[in-house]
Enzyme design. Structure first.
Site, mmCIF file in Angstrom:
data_model
loop_
_atom_site.group_PDB
_atom_site.id
_atom_site.type_symbol
_atom_site.label_atom_id
_atom_site.label_comp_id
_atom_site.label_asym_id
_atom_site.label_seq_id
_atom_site.Cartn_x
_atom_site.Cartn_y
_atom_site.Cartn_z
ATOM 1 N N ASP A 9 59.947 -23.133 -62.848
ATOM 2 C CA ASP A 9 60.335 -21.954 -63.596
ATOM 3 C C ASP A 9 60.356 -22.393 -65.067
ATOM 4 O O ASP A 9 60.449 -23.594 -65.368
ATOM 5 C CB ASP A 9 61.726 -21.494 -63.140
ATOM 6 C CG ASP A 9 62.264 -20.372 -63.992
ATOM 7 O OD1 ASP A 9 61.544 -19.375 -64.178
ATOM 8 O OD2 ASP A 9 63.405 -20.503 -64.504
ATOM 9 N N ASP A 11 62.020 -20.361 -68.187
ATOM 10 C CA ASP A 11 63.255 -20.051 -68.920
ATOM 11 C C ASP A 11 64.466 -20.683 -68.231
ATOM 12 O O ASP A 11 64.793 -20.321 -67.100
ATOM 13 C CB ASP A 11 63.477 -18.528 -68.989
ATOM 14 C CG ASP A 11 62.353 -17.794 -69.695
ATOM 15 O OD1 ASP A 11 61.789 -18.340 -70.656
ATOM 16 O OD2 ASP A 11 62.034 -16.657 -69.282
HETATM 17 C C1 BG6 Z 1 62.524 -14.719 -66.514
HETATM 18 C C2 BG6 Z 1 63.930 -14.658 -67.023
HETATM 19 O O1 BG6 Z 1 62.019 -16.010 -66.690
HETATM 20 O O2 BG6 Z 1 61.689 -13.789 -67.204
HETATM 21 C C3 BG6 Z 1 64.453 -13.229 -66.937
HETATM 22 O O3 BG6 Z 1 64.757 -15.524 -66.263
HETATM 23 C C4 BG6 Z 1 63.515 -12.292 -67.675
HETATM 24 O O4 BG6 Z 1 65.753 -13.184 -67.453
HETATM 25 C C5 BG6 Z 1 62.112 -12.423 -67.117
HETATM 26 O O5 BG6 Z 1 63.962 -10.947 -67.557
HETATM 27 C C6 BG6 Z 1 61.101 -11.551 -67.852
HETATM 28 O O6 BG6 Z 1 60.901 -12.061 -69.139
HETATM 29 P P1 BG6 Z 1 60.112 -11.351 -70.304
HETATM 30 O O7 BG6 Z 1 59.922 -12.467 -71.321
HETATM 31 O O8 BG6 Z 1 58.801 -10.883 -69.747
HETATM 32 O O9 BG6 Z 1 60.951 -10.246 -70.807
HETATM 33 MG MG MG Z 2 64.883 -19.315 -65.187
#
Ligand code: BG6
Ligand code: MG
Length: 211
Positions: A9, A11
């Protein structure tokens, strides 16, 4: 060697963009006068942008049209992107960088498996563009975690059987996605409290001891 591939993963695992997600949602929630805290934020980990907004609006989504909701999701993304623009390769910790390099030397295939549509931009900002053998992200999936799609695609992009891949996650939704995809998973951060993890990492480099 038990696994041939590792799917990370992004984030909250590779870098601390989970903090920026929180700050951007907090800014929007404060503006709308909606209560939001770290506990609610933990439920947003791994789920898509729109599903995150639905969780935030859970207590008070009265009378919002789909168009208004799309506008709020876009507004949050703009706050978030402003923060991402400030990132640079120093935002990749030495620990993560060294661990990734050692895993590479050990011959693992490595992929990103992230729900984010900003994954490519983040990898570029932190100097990891082109490092991973594959990137499966919010742009190539229909269903977000806990659906296993993003990880199954990552395994497919690597040319590996899902059961030969280890998933590394900071989200309960992500651990569930791994389990749903018949993959082993290692938890870090908030996810270590879950009973779903096959391994619990106190710190990123602990990966070197299990893989
Ligand atoms: C995930 C995060 O990696 O990505 C979530 O943990 C987030 O919190 C999701 O909502 C979508 O991300 P983005 O950057 O497309 O808004
Ligand atoms: Mg994450």
């Amino acid at each position: 060697m038990k696994y041939q591939g590792i799917i990370f993963d992004l984030d909250g695992v590779i870098c601390h963009t989970d903090k920026y997600h929180y700050q951007a949602w907090k800014k929007l929630a404060d503006k709308l006068g909606i209560y939001f805290d770290e506990t609610i934020n933990n439920r947003l980990r791994g789920v898509s942008r729109m599903e995150s907004l639905d969780i935030i609006l859970e207590k008070d989504s009265s009378g919002l049209t789909e168009e208004e909701k799309a506008g709020y999701a876009e507004e949050k993304n703009q706050y978030y992107r402003e923060m991402l623009k400030e990132m640079n390769p120093d935002d990749l910790s030495d620990e993560v960088k060294d661990t990734l390099n050692q895993l590479r030397e050990r011959g693992y295939q490595m992929a990103i498996g992230s729900s984010s549509k900003n994954a490519g931009f983040i990898l570029e900002r932190i100097g990891l563009k082109g490092f991973f053998d594959a990137v499966s992200d919010g742009n190539n999936i229909t269903n977000s975690k806990p659906d296993p799609e993003v990880f199954l695609k990552a395994a497919q992009f690597l040319g590996l059987d899902p059961k030969d891949c280890l998933v590394v996650e900071d989200a309960r939704a992500g651990l569930l996605a791994a389990v749903n995809g018949n993959m082993d998973c290692a938890a870090i951060g908030d996810a270590v409290n879950s009973e779903l993890a096959n391994y619990k990492l106190n710190t990123f480099k602990d990966l070197l001891n299990i893989s």
